[in-house]
Design a protein around this motif. Sequence first.
Motif, PDB file in Angstrom:
ATOM      1  N   PRO A  14       0.822  -1.212   0.000  1.00  8.13           N
ATOM      2  CA  PRO A  14       0.000   0.000   0.000  1.00  8.13           C
ATOM      3  C   PRO A  14       0.858   1.264   0.000  1.00  8.13           C
ATOM      4  CG  PRO A  14      -0.094  -1.084   2.134  1.00  8.13           C
ATOM      5  CD  PRO A  14       0.680  -1.989   1.225  1.00  8.13           C
ATOM      6  N   THR A  15       0.352   2.272  -0.665  1.00 14.23           N
ATOM      7  CA  THR A  15       1.027   3.569  -0.705  1.00 14.23           C
ATOM      8  C   THR A  15       0.694   4.350   0.567  1.00 14.23           C
ATOM      9  OG1 THR A  15      -0.830   4.687  -1.759  1.00 14.23           O
ATOM     10  CG2 THR A  15       0.787   3.637  -3.235  1.00 14.23           C
ATOM     11  N   PRO A  16       1.449   5.401   0.861  1.00 12.42           N
ATOM     12  CA  PRO A  16       1.089   6.241   2.006  1.00 12.42           C
ATOM     13  C   PRO A  16      -0.328   6.812   1.883  1.00 12.42           C
ATOM     14  CG  PRO A  16       3.336   6.714   1.337  1.00 12.42           C
ATOM     15  CD  PRO A  16       2.753   5.792   0.297  1.00 12.42           C
ATOM     16  N   ARG A  17      -0.739   7.159   0.665  1.00 15.71           N
ATOM     17  CA  ARG A  17      -2.106   7.695   0.468  1.00 15.71           C
ATOM     18  C   ARG A  17      -3.155   6.627   0.780  1.00 15.71           C
ATOM     19  NH1 ARG A  17      -5.773  11.475   0.956  1.00 15.71           N
ATOM     20  NH2 ARG A  17      -7.257  11.534  -0.721  1.00 15.71           N
ATOM     21  N   GLN A  18      -2.923   5.387   0.380  1.00 17.67           N
ATOM     22  CA  GLN A  18      -3.858   4.315   0.697  1.00 17.67           C
ATOM     23  C   GLN A  18      -3.984   4.150   2.209  1.00 17.67           C
ATOM     24  OE1 GLN A  18      -1.885   1.600  -2.358  1.00 17.67           O
ATOM     25  NE2 GLN A  18      -3.759   0.499  -1.847  1.00 17.67           N
ATOM     26  N   ARG A  19      -2.861   4.188   2.888  1.00 11.91           N
ATOM     27  CA  ARG A  19      -2.884   4.056   4.350  1.00 11.91           C
ATOM     28  C   ARG A  19      -3.662   5.208   4.997  1.00 11.91           C
ATOM     29  NH1 ARG A  19      -0.023   0.034   6.344  1.00 11.91           N
ATOM     30  NH2 ARG A  19       1.578  -0.944   5.063  1.00 11.91           N
ATOM     31  N   GLU A  20      -3.490   6.405   4.445  1.00 13.16           N
ATOM     32  CA  GLU A  20      -4.209   7.578   4.955  1.00 13.16           C
ATOM     33  C   GLU A  20      -5.719   7.423   4.747  1.00 13.16           C
ATOM     34  OE1 GLU A  20      -4.637  12.278   3.724  1.00 13.16           O
ATOM     35  OE2 GLU A  20      -2.743  11.262   3.300  1.00 13.16           O
ATOM     36  N   VAL A  21      -6.119   7.002   3.553  1.00 13.03           N
ATOM     37  CA  VAL A  21      -7.548   6.813   3.253  1.00 13.03           C
ATOM     38  C   VAL A  21      -8.116   5.681   4.102  1.00 13.03           C
ATOM     39  CG1 VAL A  21      -9.200   6.136   1.457  1.00 13.03           C
ATOM     40  CG2 VAL A  21      -7.395   7.783   0.926  1.00 13.03           C
ATOM     41  N   ALA A  22      -7.385   4.585   4.240  1.00 12.78           N
ATOM     42  CA  ALA A  22      -7.850   3.462   5.064  1.00 12.78           C
ATOM     43  C   ALA A  22      -8.051   3.906   6.509  1.00 12.78           C
ATOM     44  CB  ALA A  22      -6.866   2.303   4.987  1.00 12.78           C
ATOM     45  N   SER A  23      -7.132   4.703   7.017  1.00 11.24           N
ATOM     46  CA  SER A  23      -7.252   5.215   8.382  1.00 11.24           C
ATOM     47  C   SER A  23      -8.509   6.079   8.523  1.00 11.24           C
ATOM     48  CB  SER A  23      -6.006   6.018   8.744  1.00 11.24           C
ATOM     49  OG  SER A  23      -6.116   6.554  10.025  1.00 11.24           O
ATOM     50  N   TRP A  24      -8.761   6.920   7.528  1.00  2.00           N
ATOM     51  CA  TRP A  24      -9.958   7.764   7.557  1.00  2.00           C
ATOM     52  C   TRP A  24     -11.220   6.900   7.494  1.00  2.00           C
ATOM     53  CZ3 TRP A  24     -14.022   8.620   4.204  1.00  2.00           C
ATOM     54  CH2 TRP A  24     -14.882   9.668   4.563  1.00  2.00           C
ATOM     55  N   LEU A  25     -11.231   5.899   6.614  1.00  3.00           N
ATOM     56  CA  LEU A  25     -12.393   5.014   6.511  1.00  3.00           C
ATOM     57  C   LEU A  25     -12.654   4.322   7.846  1.00  3.00           C
ATOM     58  CD1 LEU A  25     -11.762   3.464   2.983  1.00  3.00           C
ATOM     59  CD2 LEU A  25     -13.676   4.943   3.628  1.00  3.00           C
ATOM     60  N   GLU A  26     -11.583   3.930   8.497  1.00  2.37           N
ATOM     61  CA  GLU A  26     -11.722   3.277   9.796  1.00  2.37           C
ATOM     62  C   GLU A  26     -12.362   4.223  10.820  1.00  2.37           C
ATOM     63  OE1 GLU A  26      -8.913   0.283  12.287  1.00  2.37           O
ATOM     64  OE2 GLU A  26      -7.976   2.140  11.592  1.00  2.37           O
ATOM     65  N   ASP A  45      -4.531  -7.169   6.065  1.00  2.00           N
ATOM     66  CA  ASP A  45      -3.964  -6.680   7.319  1.00  2.00           C
ATOM     67  C   ASP A  45      -5.025  -6.181   8.282  1.00  2.00           C
ATOM     68  OD1 ASP A  45      -1.407  -7.084   6.233  1.00  2.00           O
ATOM     69  OD2 ASP A  45      -1.345  -5.061   5.406  1.00  2.00           O
ATOM     70  N   LEU A  46      -4.710  -6.253   9.554  1.00  2.00           N
ATOM     71  CA  LEU A  46      -5.531  -5.641  10.589  1.00  2.00           C
ATOM     72  C   LEU A  46      -4.958  -4.264  10.859  1.00  2.00           C
ATOM     73  CD1 LEU A  46      -7.757  -5.790  12.747  1.00  2.00           C
ATOM     74  CD2 LEU A  46      -6.044  -6.796  14.283  1.00  2.00           C
ATOM     75  N   LEU A  47      -5.796  -3.240  10.759  1.00  2.00           N
ATOM     76  CA  LEU A  47      -5.373  -1.888  11.082  1.00  2.00           C
ATOM     77  C   LEU A  47      -5.577  -1.725  12.594  1.00  2.00           C
ATOM     78  CD1 LEU A  47      -6.949  -0.130   7.971  1.00  2.00           C
ATOM     79  CD2 LEU A  47      -4.651  -1.060   8.227  1.00  2.00           C
ATOM     80  N   ASN A  48      -6.268  -0.709  13.038  1.00  2.00           N
ATOM     81  CA  ASN A  48      -6.585  -0.606  14.468  1.00  2.00           C
ATOM     82  C   ASN A  48      -7.795  -1.465  14.809  1.00  2.00           C
ATOM     83  OD1 ASN A  48      -4.509   1.196  15.326  1.00  2.00           O
ATOM     84  ND2 ASN A  48      -5.574   2.803  14.211  1.00  2.00           N
ATOM     85  N   ARG A  49      -8.915  -1.176  14.126  1.00  2.00           N
ATOM     86  CA  ARG A  49     -10.144  -1.938  14.347  1.00  2.00           C
ATOM     87  C   ARG A  49     -10.699  -2.513  13.059  1.00  2.00           C
ATOM     88  NH1 ARG A  49     -10.919   2.939  16.964  1.00  2.00           N
ATOM     89  NH2 ARG A  49     -12.150   3.510  15.178  1.00  2.00           N
ATOM     90  N   ALA A  50     -10.115  -2.175  11.946  1.00  2.00           N
ATOM     91  CA  ALA A  50     -10.623  -2.615  10.647  1.00  2.00           C
ATOM     92  C   ALA A  50      -9.648  -3.597   9.991  1.00  2.00           C
ATOM     93  CB  ALA A  50     -10.834  -1.417   9.725  1.00  2.00           C
ATOM     94  N   ASN A  51     -10.204  -4.476   9.185  1.00  2.00           N
ATOM     95  CA  ASN A  51      -9.395  -5.364   8.350  1.00  2.00           C
ATOM     96  C   ASN A  51      -9.295  -4.731   6.971  1.00  2.00           C
ATOM     97  OD1 ASN A  51      -9.025  -8.045   9.898  1.00  2.00           O
ATOM     98  ND2 ASN A  51     -11.149  -7.465  10.253  1.00  2.00           N
ATOM     99  N   CYS A  52      -8.153  -4.893   6.327  1.00  2.00           N
ATOM    100  CA  CYS A  52      -7.956  -4.279   5.020  1.00  2.00           C
ATOM    101  C   CYS A  52      -7.299  -5.258   4.050  1.00  2.00           C
ATOM    102  CB  CYS A  52      -7.104  -3.019   5.160  1.00  2.00           C
ATOM    103  SG  CYS A  52      -6.930  -2.116   3.616  1.00  2.00           S
TER     104      CYS A  52
END
Length: 101
Positions: A14-26, A45-52
């Motif tokens: 994942p790119t830094p932008r993908q990680r940023e968007v995933a964090s926002w979605l979470e 992967d497991l983020l904080n509370r979301a799976n991606c």
Amino acid sequence: FAFVHWGREWQCTPTPRQREVASWLETQGFTLIIGCHPHVASSFDLLNRANCAWSLGNFLFDQARPPAGGAVLEVAFFRQGTWFARLRPIGNLYTTTTPAH
């Protein structure tokens, strides 16, 4: 669940932008984030509370390029309202289903 079109072609990380968007979605309450676009399957992967699932890659697409491949995200739903997901690699179905010329 969120299904997003993102990532760089042929890149499985994942790119830094993908990680940023995933964090926002979470933060918006999404618990499963499913990506597509790069033509290659990526990690689950497991983020904080979301799976991606960063990228499912190709299911069946006319590319015989060696890194092309895909995965299926299997999601099971249970009566009590919970769910379970797992990423199942499928490889490149185009090269395995198309006769050589």
